[in-house]
Structure formats: C-alpha cells, structure tokens
Design a protein around this motif. Sequence first.
Motif, PDB file in Angstrom:
ATOM      1  N   SER A   1      44.806  25.376  46.804  1.00 17.96           N
ATOM      2  CA  SER A   1      43.368  25.083  46.712  1.00 17.96           C
ATOM      3  C   SER A   1      42.557  25.890  47.728  1.00 17.96           C
ATOM      4  CB  SER A   1      43.129  23.588  46.902  1.00 17.96           C
ATOM      5  OG  SER A   1      43.745  23.178  48.094  1.00 17.96           O
ATOM      6  N   THR A   2      43.209  26.445  48.735  1.00  9.10           N
ATOM      7  CA  THR A   2      42.449  27.254  49.705  1.00  9.10           C
ATOM      8  C   THR A   2      42.841  28.725  49.596  1.00  9.10           C
ATOM      9  OG1 THR A   2      44.050  26.778  51.445  1.00  9.10           O
ATOM     10  CG2 THR A   2      42.106  25.379  51.351  1.00  9.10           C
ATOM     11  N   LEU A   3      43.088  29.148  48.387  1.00 11.24           N
ATOM     12  CA  LEU A   3      43.333  30.571  48.132  1.00 11.24           C
ATOM     13  C   LEU A   3      42.435  30.964  46.959  1.00 11.24           C
ATOM     14  CD1 LEU A   3      45.111  33.104  48.792  1.00 11.24           C
ATOM     15  CD2 LEU A   3      46.532  32.416  46.863  1.00 11.24           C
ATOM     16  N   GLN A   4      41.428  31.747  47.263  1.00  7.25           N
ATOM     17  CA  GLN A   4      40.522  32.173  46.192  1.00  7.25           C
ATOM     18  C   GLN A   4      41.131  33.372  45.463  1.00  7.25           C
ATOM     19  OE1 GLN A   4      36.323  32.095  46.845  1.00  7.25           O
ATOM     20  NE2 GLN A   4      36.067  34.143  46.000  1.00  7.25           N
ATOM     21  N   VAL A   5      41.155  33.285  44.134  1.00  4.89           N
ATOM     22  CA  VAL A   5      41.691  34.379  43.325  1.00  4.89           C
ATOM     23  C   VAL A   5      40.539  35.011  42.561  1.00  4.89           C
ATOM     24  CG1 VAL A   5      43.247  35.007  41.448  1.00  4.89           C
ATOM     25  CG2 VAL A   5      43.939  33.285  43.124  1.00  4.89           C
ATOM     26  N   ASP A   6      40.265  36.271  42.842  1.00  4.31           N
ATOM     27  CA  ASP A   6      39.255  37.026  42.097  1.00  4.31           C
ATOM     28  C   ASP A   6      39.957  38.119  41.313  1.00  4.31           C
ATOM     29  OD1 ASP A   6      36.815  35.793  43.190  1.00  4.31           O
ATOM     30  OD2 ASP A   6      37.461  36.693  45.077  1.00  4.31           O
ATOM     31  N   LEU A   7      39.374  38.507  40.213  1.00  4.36           N
ATOM     32  CA  LEU A   7      39.888  39.642  39.451  1.00  4.36           C
ATOM     33  C   LEU A   7      38.868  40.768  39.567  1.00  4.36           C
ATOM     34  CD1 LEU A   7      41.245  37.927  36.207  1.00  4.36           C
ATOM     35  CD2 LEU A   7      42.436  38.417  38.344  1.00  4.36           C
ATOM     36  N   LEU A   8      39.300  41.895  40.118  1.00  2.00           N
ATOM     37  CA  LEU A   8      38.358  42.990  40.384  1.00  2.00           C
ATOM     38  C   LEU A   8      38.693  44.206  39.539  1.00  2.00           C
ATOM     39  CD1 LEU A   8      38.069  42.861  44.293  1.00  2.00           C
ATOM     40  CD2 LEU A   8      36.786  41.562  42.573  1.00  2.00           C
TER      41      LEU A   8
ATOM     42  N   ASP B   1      38.208  39.047  31.072  1.00  2.00           N
ATOM     43  CA  ASP B   1      38.761  40.408  31.127  1.00  2.00           C
ATOM     44  C   ASP B   1      39.906  40.473  32.139  1.00  2.00           C
ATOM     45  OD1 ASP B   1      37.031  41.230  29.255  1.00  2.00           O
ATOM     46  OD2 ASP B   1      35.821  42.542  30.565  1.00  2.00           O
ATOM     47  N   ARG B   2      40.718  41.512  31.953  1.00  2.00           N
ATOM     48  CA  ARG B   2      41.807  41.741  32.906  1.00  2.00           C
ATOM     49  C   ARG B   2      41.288  42.425  34.162  1.00  2.00           C
ATOM     50  NH1 ARG B   2      47.187  41.825  31.670  1.00  2.00           N
ATOM     51  NH2 ARG B   2      47.899  43.613  32.855  1.00  2.00           N
ATOM     52  N   GLY B   3      41.831  42.050  35.284  1.00  3.99           N
ATOM     53  CA  GLY B   3      41.448  42.700  36.533  1.00  3.99           C
ATOM     54  C   GLY B   3      42.565  42.568  37.548  1.00  3.99           C
ATOM     55  N   GLU B   4      42.380  43.243  38.663  1.00  8.23           N
ATOM     56  CA  GLU B   4      43.409  43.198  39.703  1.00  8.23           C
ATOM     57  C   GLU B   4      43.295  41.891  40.480  1.00  8.23           C
ATOM     58  OE1 GLU B   4      43.564  46.663  42.156  1.00  8.23           O
ATOM     59  OE2 GLU B   4      45.161  45.855  43.414  1.00  8.23           O
ATOM     60  N   ILE B   5      44.404  41.207  40.609  1.00 11.10           N
ATOM     61  CA  ILE B   5      44.421  39.928  41.327  1.00 11.10           C
ATOM     62  C   ILE B   5      44.124  40.206  42.807  1.00 11.10           C
ATOM     63  CG2 ILE B   5      45.872  37.989  42.016  1.00 11.10           C
ATOM     64  CD1 ILE B   5      47.480  38.495  39.396  1.00 11.10           C
ATOM     65  N   THR B   6      43.061  39.573  43.295  1.00 13.36           N
ATOM     66  CA  THR B   6      42.574  39.842  44.651  1.00 13.36           C
ATOM     67  C   THR B   6      42.438  38.500  45.367  1.00 13.36           C
ATOM     68  OG1 THR B   6      41.436  41.771  43.801  1.00 13.36           O
ATOM     69  CG2 THR B   6      40.724  40.969  45.942  1.00 13.36           C
ATOM     70  N   LEU B   7      43.032  38.411  46.539  1.00 14.78           N
ATOM     71  CA  LEU B   7      43.194  37.107  47.194  1.00 14.78           C
ATOM     72  C   LEU B   7      42.377  36.990  48.474  1.00 14.78           C
ATOM     73  CD1 LEU B   7      47.101  36.948  46.920  1.00 14.78           C
ATOM     74  CD2 LEU B   7      45.425  35.998  45.319  1.00 14.78           C
ATOM     75  N   THR B   8      41.827  35.801  48.675  1.00 12.85           N
ATOM     76  CA  THR B   8      41.134  35.477  49.925  1.00 12.85           C
ATOM     77  C   THR B   8      41.579  34.083  50.359  1.00 12.85           C
ATOM     78  OG1 THR B   8      39.207  36.809  49.366  1.00 12.85           O
ATOM     79  CG2 THR B   8      38.887  35.092  51.013  1.00 12.85           C
ATOM     80  N   GLY B   9      41.988  33.954  51.631  1.00  8.86           N
ATOM     81  CA  GLY B   9      42.362  32.629  52.138  1.00  8.86           C
ATOM     82  C   GLY B   9      43.859  32.552  52.362  1.00  8.86           C
ATOM     83  N   GLY B  10      44.440  31.430  51.964  1.00 10.20           N
ATOM     84  CA  GLY B  10      45.880  31.256  52.105  1.00 10.20           C
ATOM     85  C   GLY B  10      46.236  30.218  53.146  1.00 10.20           C
TER      86      GLY B  10
END
Lengths: 450, 193
Positions: free
Chosen positions: A298-305, A316-325
């Motif tokens: 829950s404290t790992l933001q997943v964005d697709l860039l 759409d497909r994008g590169e898995i990009t992580l913030t947090g952890g």
Amino acid sequence: MNRSTHSTTSPAAWTDTERLPGLSDRAATRLRHCIEHRDAPRFTGRSGHRLTPLDIQTLLSDKVAYQRPDLNWLTPFLARCRQGVPYYRDYPWHLGFDRLPCTRRNDLSQNIAAFVPDEIDPGQLIAFETSGTTGHPLTVPSLPLVAARYHCFHERILGWHGIELQSLEGDTGVMLVGDQQRCFTYASVLPYWDDKVLLKTNLNPDDWPEPEARGRYIDACKPLLMTGDPRSLSTLLSLDFEHRPVAILSTSMTLLGGLKERLVRRFRCPVINLYSMNEAGPIAADDGRGQGLRLVQSTLQVDLLDRQGQPVDDGDRGEITLTGGFNPCLPLLRYRTGDYACLFEDTHGRRYLRQLDGRPPVRYRTDKGWLNNVDITHLLQPFGLAQYQLHQAKNGGLRLRFEGEADPAVLQRVLAQAFGPGCPVSIERNCGKGDKLIQYTSDYPGAHDG
Amino acid sequence: MVDLQMGPPIHRLHERLLAYPESPAPRGQDLLALVYDLAHRIDPGVTAEVLEPLARLPQCQLEPDEPEISAHPDVFMLMIWLLADEAFSEPTLSAIDLVSLLLSADNLMATGYPNLQDEDQREELIRLALNGLRLKPRDETDHQARDRLLMVSSSERARVVTASRAAEERAEAIRQALAEQRAREAADKYTRE
C-alpha cells in the motif's frame, strides 16, 4: 552427523545465536531435525533472521499497520527523500512530482551509497546482491527487519487465496528450491512464524546423498510453502514424493501457463505467480481472480511511464515505475524497473498489472547438457562486469557483449570450458546503449522449454 | 577530525603556480589521460572505478576544435598543474580524495579563473588543494592550516568543502559496510528475486 559444510569451528546451526538471536528450544530441535535427517542435502552456507526482540515487536506492529494503510503516506515520504537522501537532495523539487527525474537500475548500481538516507547507520546494514535482467549488478542495502517484512506481504498474498498463514500447523514453514550447478543453501528458523523452519535447497542431485533423497526429504519435512523460479519448480515435478504444500510461490521469472497447470494438477494447491525484485520486494501477485497480478504494497506507488517519463493513457502499456517501498535504506523515487505492463483497476479499487513483460527464463545448450541462466550468472560473477548480454544462436554459437575491465581472452576461455571446445564463442566489449538490455537471450531450439 | 599529513612548503607551491605554462592547455581525451597519469602517480593503487566519474567532466569531453571559453586557466587546470609538482610524491595520498577535489574544483572558489598575480587567490587555491588531499603546508600545525584556510576562503566555501567531504566519507562508510556484508550472508528471505 552434521552435513553442513561450514567450518567445524562454527557452532552447530541449532546453537547459532548470532544469526538466530533468541533461538528457542523448540526452534533448535526443529532445525536440528531438518539438518541431521539422513536424507538432508548438503547445506553449503548459514543464514539467520538476525532479528532482535525489538525487531520482532516492530514486525508485529508493521503487520497491523500494513492492514490499515496510511493513504497520505506519499507527502511525508517525498519530504524525507528531499531532506535526507543525498541523491535526491538537489532534484528540481519545485517542478512537482511528475517532472522529477527518473532513476534506473544503472543509477543505483553506480552510486548506491547516495540513495541511503542520512538517518541510516551504516553499521546496521546488510546487503543483498542481485544480477537482474538488465545486467547491471546491484548490491541492495537492507536491514534484517526489512527481510522479515517480506513475510507480511506473503501473508497478505496467501490470504487472497484463503490461506491463513499463522494458523497453519507444521514444523517446516518454507522450502525454497533452486536448480543450479551451485547454490548458497541453508536451514534457518522464522521466529515471527511460530518458530517454523526455513530451508533453502538446491535440487541438483550433487547436493544430496542420492537423487531419490530429494523426494524423501520433502516428504519428511513437509514444507507448508514451496517457492522457486519456474525452472526449479519444473524440476520439482520430476521428483517422486507424496507431500503437497498448501501453496507454491513462483518468483524470479515469468511463470508460463503450461507449467502452472502441471503444478496445480500435481499438487492441487494455489500456484501463485509473484512479481518481486530486490530493489522493492514483492510488488504484485496472482490473487486467484484471473484479473492479472494484484498490487500488494500500500505504500508503493506504481506508475506506468512512456519513454519520455510521462504517464501513459489509462489502459495503455508503460514502463513500471516505482515510488516508495518498505525498505528505509533504499527509498525509491520514480524508479524505472525496465519491465512493462498495463494497469487495471476493478470496481472494488483493486489494482492489477496485466500483460507483464517480465523475465523470460532461458537455458543454454552445452556439449554436456543444459545450463540454467542463473549458472551463467555464477560463471561470470567473478569478472565483476558492469553489464553483459549472452546470446546463443541457432547453431549453438555464443556471443557475449559486455561492459567492464575484464580480459576478453579470459572470458572466452571460461565460456569455452563451460560449453565445450566445439562451441564458437565471440566476445565483444561494449553492450550498446539500448533502452533495456535483455541479459539472457537464445535462438537455440528448446532454450525456452525447460 | 582527520589528522592532516605534512605537505610541501607553501612558498614552493606559490612558485609553482607562477610558473604555469603559457602553451595551450590539453583538453578532451588528452586532458583525461593527463589526469589519469596524475592519479596513478599520487596513488598507484587507484582503480578504474574511482577514476570513472572524471570522464564525465565537461573539460574531458571537449573536442579539440571547440573554442576556449577563457584565455585564462580555470581552477581545475590550475589544480592539476599544482598537484603535478614532484613535492606531492612524498606523502601517501588517496586518489579518492583527488577525484573528489577535482570534481568539485569548479565550485571551490568565487572565481572560476583565478588571477595568478593575486597572492590571495593563489593562497586560497593552494590551501584548498592541500585541504582536499588532507595535507597541510610544511611547518604548520593542523590547527594553523585549518585556521588559515578559513581565513583565505569565505566561510561558505569552507562549508561546502567540509560538507562535500562529510558526504564522501559517509558514502565511503556505506560502500565499505556493503562490501563487508556482501562477503557474508544476508538475512533470510523466503523467495528469490
């Protein structure tokens, strides 16, 4: 008889209170039973949880906290990055989150110390080494508590399949299975899971008293969970034993549908595909609903860039990009993983990764048989290459491209020894500047059928 | 605070700066080769990994036909000239410190192109170079050397040097801790990644 190959001056594993602080009599007895069993493998190493009583208390409160996530975690997390992480300190913070630079594995690989927050005491660090798909070797700074936190996420994932980990009875909690020429193996205990034993094993027959001992040992220890990469799980299917774990976790590489079906048919338990990486821990896992791999932290933001660092359109497909952890030693900020997927959210707010382009397993043909890509990693590890890519052509010929200081002639000799004298080997310095380097590739027939 | 080693006499270093050659300075790959030679001379055990950041310096990436920005040598070039003096072969120096010093050279002084005829500017440059290599001028105590550096530098610049060294020392402590831990096993995790 103690089968461990460790120095005779080390205490027996079941009295090793340095690696296993607070070792209880029950845990010691269980551990000894697993190590001294007549069918036990040769354990090549030692490991332990290294948790203090305070760590275990913290872990229990972490578990509760993870069940009631703080939805506003991102703002204080970013403030900590800005104030306390040397690498992020000079970022153009005024531009806002979406315009901050992205990092990649290569950034971590080149300057990992700059990512460790000021508040972390270097004396407390432990290290996990990883070679990864991109070919940038990486040492991930961590803490014993962080390693133990994996359990919280595995517990949640298994809960999605109706399995209450803490209520399960049995002495052996987990058996990791590998299938490599050589492998770091050990037996340990998990104080945060009812003192159950953890076994890390290598299914290579050379590690066992005899090949049939592998199946007998599994029947004797009855591990509740079995984990491994798809290739090792495939080997598991070839062994003769009766025991059925309550679940199987598949990690490290893409679990293909055919293998999953065979595992489910044989063991009649959930076979859970887990997307996980050393830099971030478990990211997403199959929850049994057939929607894809569900995000677990829950404290790992997943964005697709997209390539320019902009979020892709919904679906759409994008590169898995992580913030947090959950690793305070390595706070990730717009960390591009090199893996691609689509994101999907169901009507209950559950978020899933779909069409994940992970790490396809590859095996290499030698004059004596097949070599696992993990074996190649071991083979090339002593050279400390910054990056490399090994490709096997249809005719069996090898091409190694690498970045680093190694002598190409020595690399050539090592590969020729491993693959046999008839195998053509070409070595090129310079990997090129591709967007994503696939470390292990092959056109050889059967390379992807292991 | 780390003890400072005894370095060359300060007057010798003033003379060295005053003797800066008028011929065009090397640039690009030639400059990089010069810096590598210097690093090897100062610390024969230097590794490629330590030197690697130098290749990314703008001065080391210039093409030979790109015009000069200034007719005067910058702090970076002057540091290299200064440290190439044979007097620096006596103390045991660390290439890590040298690289750190050269990487920060452009930001150490208020002016990027010191006037070599100005004694104060020469003094500042010399003391910054010595301090970056954990040296003090011959016949000075650690205390005197630090005091005089503060006197010739603005307090802000001294803060930058200290902060940059503190950051580098911490980074080195982390790298060492990780290297030691790599040699040992980590803690249990029950999946592989």
